[in-house]
Scaffold this active site. Sequence first.
Site, PDB file in Angstrom:
ATOM      1  N   ARG A 128       0.840  -1.201   0.000  1.00  0.00           N
ATOM      2  CA  ARG A 128       0.000   0.000   0.000  1.00  0.00           C
ATOM      3  C   ARG A 128       0.873   1.248   0.000  1.00  0.00           C
ATOM      4  NH1 ARG A 128      -4.129   0.735   4.954  1.00  0.00           N
ATOM      5  NH2 ARG A 128      -2.252   1.246   6.128  1.00  0.00           N
ATOM      6  N   ARG A 134       1.995   7.397   2.340  1.00  0.00           N
ATOM      7  CA  ARG A 134       2.059   7.530   3.805  1.00  0.00           C
ATOM      8  C   ARG A 134       3.431   7.122   4.297  1.00  0.00           C
ATOM      9  NH1 ARG A 134      -3.122   4.675   6.519  1.00  0.00           N
ATOM     10  NH2 ARG A 134      -1.655   4.734   8.266  1.00  0.00           N
ATOM     11  N   ARG A 146       3.556  -0.357  14.799  1.00  0.00           N
ATOM     12  CA  ARG A 146       2.096  -0.186  14.786  1.00  0.00           C
ATOM     13  C   ARG A 146       1.396  -1.490  15.166  1.00  0.00           C
ATOM     14  NH1 ARG A 146       1.481   2.028   8.893  1.00  0.00           N
ATOM     15  NH2 ARG A 146      -0.757   2.024   9.298  1.00  0.00           N
TER      16      ARG A 146
HETATM   17  P1  AMP Z   1      -4.679   4.427  10.697  1.00  0.00           P
HETATM   18  O1  AMP Z   1      -4.920   5.181   9.418  1.00  0.00           O
HETATM   19  O2  AMP Z   1      -5.960   4.016  11.353  1.00  0.00           O
HETATM   20  O3  AMP Z   1      -3.726   3.280  10.522  1.00  0.00           O
HETATM   21  O4  AMP Z   1      -3.986   5.456  11.701  1.00  0.00           O
HETATM   22  C1  AMP Z   1      -2.730   6.046  11.412  1.00  0.00           C
HETATM   23  C2  AMP Z   1      -2.142   6.647  12.674  1.00  0.00           C
HETATM   24  O5  AMP Z   1      -3.020   7.666  13.187  1.00  0.00           O
HETATM   25  C3  AMP Z   1      -1.960   5.687  13.848  1.00  0.00           C
HETATM   26  O6  AMP Z   1      -0.749   4.963  13.741  1.00  0.00           O
HETATM   27  C4  AMP Z   1      -1.969   6.653  15.021  1.00  0.00           C
HETATM   28  O7  AMP Z   1      -0.743   7.350  15.140  1.00  0.00           O
HETATM   29  C5  AMP Z   1      -3.026   7.664  14.605  1.00  0.00           C
HETATM   30  N1  AMP Z   1      -4.385   7.245  15.046  1.00  0.00           N
HETATM   31  C6  AMP Z   1      -5.441   6.909  14.258  1.00  0.00           C
HETATM   32  N2  AMP Z   1      -6.513   6.575  14.991  1.00  0.00           N
HETATM   33  C7  AMP Z   1      -6.137   6.692  16.288  1.00  0.00           C
HETATM   34  C8  AMP Z   1      -6.785   6.467  17.531  1.00  0.00           C
HETATM   35  N3  AMP Z   1      -8.054   6.031  17.597  1.00  0.00           N
HETATM   36  N4  AMP Z   1      -6.088   6.707  18.672  1.00  0.00           N
HETATM   37  C9  AMP Z   1      -4.810   7.150  18.626  1.00  0.00           C
HETATM   38  N5  AMP Z   1      -4.129   7.357  17.490  1.00  0.00           N
HETATM   39  C10 AMP Z   1      -4.776   7.132  16.335  1.00  0.00           C
END
Ligand code: AMP
Length: 190
Positions: A128, A134, A146
């Site tokens: 991806r 990203r 992560r």
């Molecule tokens: P994602 O797109 O859901 O993989 O999120 C990317 C990044 O955004 C994560 O690695 C966190 O740093 C931050 N993030 C997204 N959603 C949350 C959440 N619910 N709580 C804390 N950090 C978040």
Amino acid sequence: MKNLILFGPPGSGKGTQAERLIEKYGLVHISTGDLFRYEMGNNTPLGLQAKAYMAEGRLVPDEVTIGMLRNKVEMHPEATGFIFDGFPRTIPQAEALDRLLADMGTEIAGLIALDVDEEEIVTRILNRGKSSGRPDDNDESIIRNRITVYKEQTTPVFDYYAELGKSHSIAGVGSIDDIFERLCSTIDQL
Ligand code: AMP
């Protein structure tokens, strides 16, 4: 109101499936990851606050994330339901979400987890990363971080809703259509 949590590790296909689910069920999609990326792209104070955490694959602090989520939910008084994608990721976030929904006279109907093996996830995210742009998708050590954060801080959210009889798990492998079918049959039984 039918409020759903689409759950699963990073790269498990939540975003892809959420796009299809909102079309079928007419729900409002809220992805906290997308919201943070939007804020970052616009250099807002919120975006600047989130930036360092996201770059390292760590969670943005709960107060920041919960405040942003609440604002977004409150922007949609007309919604017949929400799909939460990438939220809640901690127990305090889950508790805050339940309080927010209770204040609106509603609740979570179900949490559905997409089950995908760890090595498959790393491969998918690196793939991806070639097109997503990203930074957190392009570095294997950040991706693994992560996943560790997911295991340590986020999987307890599955157990939290399981105790309420609301957690479900489906296989997140196979074609996008197959996974969608599995999701829909679970949702239709909620
Ligand atoms: P994602 O797109 O859901 O993989 O999120 C990317 C990044 O955004 C994560 O690695 C966190 O740093 C931050 N993030 C997204 N959603 C949350 C959440 N619910 N709580 C804390 N950090 C978040």
